[in-house]
Design a protein around this motif. Structure first.
Motif, short mmCIF file in Angstrom:
data_model
loop_
_atom_site.label_atom_id
_atom_site.label_comp_id
_atom_site.label_asym_id
_atom_site.label_seq_id
_atom_site.Cartn_x
_atom_site.Cartn_y
_atom_site.Cartn_z
N VAL A 1 0.83 -1.20 0.00
CA VAL A 1 0.00 0.00 0.00
C VAL A 1 0.87 1.25 0.00
CG1 VAL A 1 -1.67 1.35 1.33
CG2 VAL A 1 -1.91 -1.12 1.17
N PHE A 2 1.92 1.26 0.82
CA PHE A 2 2.73 2.46 0.98
C PHE A 2 3.98 2.45 0.10
CE2 PHE A 2 0.24 2.35 4.84
CZ PHE A 2 -0.16 3.66 4.96
N ALA A 3 4.10 1.48 -0.81
CA ALA A 3 5.30 1.34 -1.64
C ALA A 3 6.56 1.47 -0.79
CB ALA A 3 5.30 2.36 -2.77
N TYR A 4 6.56 0.78 0.35
CA TYR A 4 7.65 0.87 1.32
C TYR A 4 8.68 -0.21 1.00
CZ TYR A 4 9.80 1.17 5.97
OH TYR A 4 10.66 1.32 7.01
N PRO A 5 9.94 0.14 0.74
CA PRO A 5 10.91 -0.84 0.25
C PRO A 5 11.42 -1.79 1.33
CG PRO A 5 11.97 1.27 0.53
CD PRO A 5 10.53 1.47 0.89
N GLY A 6 10.57 -2.66 1.85
CA GLY A 6 10.98 -3.61 2.87
C GLY A 6 10.95 -5.04 2.37
N LEU A 7 10.97 -5.98 3.32
CA LEU A 7 11.00 -7.40 2.97
C LEU A 7 9.77 -7.83 2.19
CD1 LEU A 7 12.22 -9.23 6.19
CD2 LEU A 7 13.32 -9.19 3.96
N GLY A 8 8.59 -7.36 2.63
CA GLY A 8 7.34 -7.78 2.01
C GLY A 8 7.29 -7.39 0.55
N ASN A 9 7.71 -6.15 0.30
CA ASN A 9 7.75 -5.65 -1.07
C ASN A 9 8.67 -6.50 -1.94
OD1 ASN A 9 7.06 -3.76 -2.95
ND2 ASN A 9 7.38 -2.07 -1.54
#
Lengths: 291, 296
Positions: B242-250
């Motif tokens: 949703v937040f285009a957050y560059p973490g593991l899930g992405n």
């Protein structure tokens, strides 16, 4: 003396009258969603697939060519209310079928594991442990990506990822149930393993299974919505609430209603099932309260 | 020993899942690639060997910390995954803090004022939190705090301001469950004999509450927080999208789509290791809070 139909309806009414408001609200929401699922195409005000690019992203309560769009239109000019009504069907089918499959599979696995113990139990328990060690969404997303979109596939995904929750509790209960006298007396009367497991033990774990299932419906609807949102659920083109939320994401600044209203439908539906689920648990098995 | 079996099981699941999800060759090579090219790449990557040999090789190198090379990034898969860990850990840690800040006061007040309007309000709020789709809540937050008010950025990573909205999104569901659990656990503790003893020896309400009641009531809450950590890691997949957050899930989602097997495997392994260490932490906290629990 048998009760007459009127008496029975009266008892039912009185029972319903005494239940708290929250349960009535839950019942109302769930019945409404089921009604939408069954007769969606009859009660929808417009055709949910008719596009009208000229009037795309019309706000709620707008009137286009003498047609009322109570909840507005989406990026392709389709009526949002009609799509929400039609979307109920997919959510309901997926959640109910998945809960039935996972419940049946988990219960059978749990009973067999708890009843036979030994090697079979070790294998099944270990599979349960492993599965509960992987976060639900991680597993669901991986399997959904592997199988590809589709109604059957999403049911498989949700069954495979949730059966262990039933199996663990049913196994624990079976372990204590099998030591009871009624199992011994059934054995003395010549009942085989199968008969003991499914005629004597299964009815005793049923209330637990019903309680988990009642609470699980809500969680499954949320999970399916999340997978739809990620584009991993049913085939594109099928109306789902999760996909509708995803459709509206790019238009948040111009048209807030496209995303938020279908999400509200998910929230209300899940709330209804949660209210009913909590009530079922309090009635049938209050020991499951802390989870 | 049991933990080792679980870890091997997790590896086996990760291994089979990604392998069944499709052929990476079709993504790596252009469609006009010749049959020889395909065969050469398959041999180079080891896909021409029997599946159990592949698993054995995977397992034995995994133990030595080698989880293969990413097909896409051309770096060790473990490095690719580890580079995303800080982002997700920041997100999950802050979201746990936020959920505790919400849940602790609400749960305590609800338990102390049982059946009052405060209690009903807290419980309704908790039920709402449990019924809310995470992704929808995130979008509503973006709409209000980013588009309407302009207080926080809607996507990306960088400052602490980028973290607020995703953490609140992720933490809210947790807050809902924690409130409920803390309330019921505190209600149970408040009925115990030692609470009556504490009152009887003349202790003030405040001391009874904080030193006797809350400390004991927090044990199941801590257990659940440990369990929830895994779910937070999973929930991060949706929230990060949703937040285009560059973490593991992405990273996991894009690697699944691109059939980047080694990265997906490394992702599952890293998640399993993080969860295992969190569980260890929970056990240690348990012993600190309840001196009766001893570990040999």
């Amino acid at each position: 003396m048998k009760e007459s139909l009127v008496d029975r309806l009266k008892t039912l009414y009185m029972g319903l009258y005494k239940t708290p408001f929250s349960v009535k609200l839950g019942l109302f929401i769930v019945l409404l969603v089921i009604f939408m699922g069954l007769f969606g195409s009859l009660i929808a005000p417009h055709d949910p697939f008719t596009q009208n690019i000229a009037f795309r992203l019309s706000p709620p309560l707008s009137v286009i060519a003498e047609k009322h769009h109570i909840l507005g239109t989406d990026p392709l000019g389709r009526d949002i209310l009609s799509r929400i009504i039609l979307g109920a069907r997919v959510s309901l089918i997926i959640s109910v079928v998945s809960v039935l499959c996972a419940g049946t599979f988990g219960t059978v696995a749990g009973i067999i594991s708890g009843f036979y113990r030994g090697f079979l139990d070790i294998v099944i328990s270990r599979i349960i442990d492993i599965q509960l060690a992987i976060p639900f969404m991680v597993l669901a997303v991986a399997i959904a990506a592997m199988l590809g979109p589709g109604l059957t596939n999403i049911v498989i995904v949700l069954t495979v990822t949730t059966w262990a929750r039933y199996a663990r509790l049913v196994r624990a209960q079976t372990l204590s149930l099998r030591e009871n006298e009624f199992v011994e007396s059934a054995r003395a009367m010549g009942a085989g393993d199968f008969r003991i497991m499914f005629y004597h033990i299964a009815p005793n774990v049923l209330s637990t299974v019903i309680v988990i299932s009642a609470l699980e419906v809500a969680r499954i609807i949320l999970a399916e919505a999340a997978l739809s949102f990620l584009g991993l659920s049913v085939k594109p083109g099928t109306i789902t609430w999760g996909a509708m939320v995803a459709d509206g994401r790019d238009y948040l600044e111009r048209a807030w209603w496209v995303s938020t209203i279908p999400g509200l439908a998910i929230l209300v539906t899940v709330l209804g099932f949660n209210l009913l689920g909590d009530w079922t648990r309090d009635k049938l098995d209050p020991t499951l309260r802390i989870r | 020993m049991q933990n080792i079996i679980v870890v091997i099981g997790v590896l086996l699941i990760a291994f089979t899942l990604v392998r069944l999800s499709g052929d990476p060759i079709s993504v790596l090579l252009p469609p006009e690639a010749s049959f020889e090219d395909i065969q050469r790449l398959r041999a180079q990557l080891g896909f021409d060997r029997p599946i159990y040999v592949q698993f054995y090789i995977f397992l034995s190198s995994a133990i030595q910390g080698d989880l293969g090379y990413s097909f896409l990034y051309h770096r060790p898969a473990l490095t690719v995954v580890l580079s995303r860990v800080p982002a997700t850990l920041q997100l999950t840690t802050l979201s746990i803090c936020i959920s505790l800040v919400i849940a602790l006061p609400l749960g305590v007040i609800a338990a102390l004022r049982r059946d009052s309007w405060v209690d009903r309000f807290c419980m309704s709020l908790s039920l709402f939190g449990q019924s809310m789709p995470t992704f929808w809540f995130g979008i509503v937050l973006i709409l209000i705090f980013s588009i309407l008010l302009g207080w926080f950025p809607a996507f990306g990573r960088g400052s602490i301001r980028h973290l607020i909205l995703p953490s609140v999104t992720l933490g809210f569901y947790n807050a809902a469950i924690t409130t409920r659990l803390l309330r019921s656990s505190l209600l149970e503790v408040l009925n115990k004999d030692y609470i009556r003893t504490a009152y009887a020896k003349g202790l003030a309400f405040r001391i009874v509450l904080f030193r006797h009641a809350i400390k004991n009531a927090s044990l199941p809450v801590i257990t659940m927080l440990g369990l929830q950590f895994g779910h937070l890691m999973g929930g991060a997949i949706v929230t990060e999208t949703v937040f285009a957050y560059p973490g593991l899930g992405n990273l996991a989602i894009s690697s699944i789509y691109m059939r980047d097997f080694p990265v997906v495997q490394a992702f599952v392994v890293v998640i399993a290791l993080i969860i295992a260490s969190v569980n260890l932490l929970v056990d240690i906290l348990y012993a600190i809070l309840d001196p009766r629990i001893k570990y040999k």
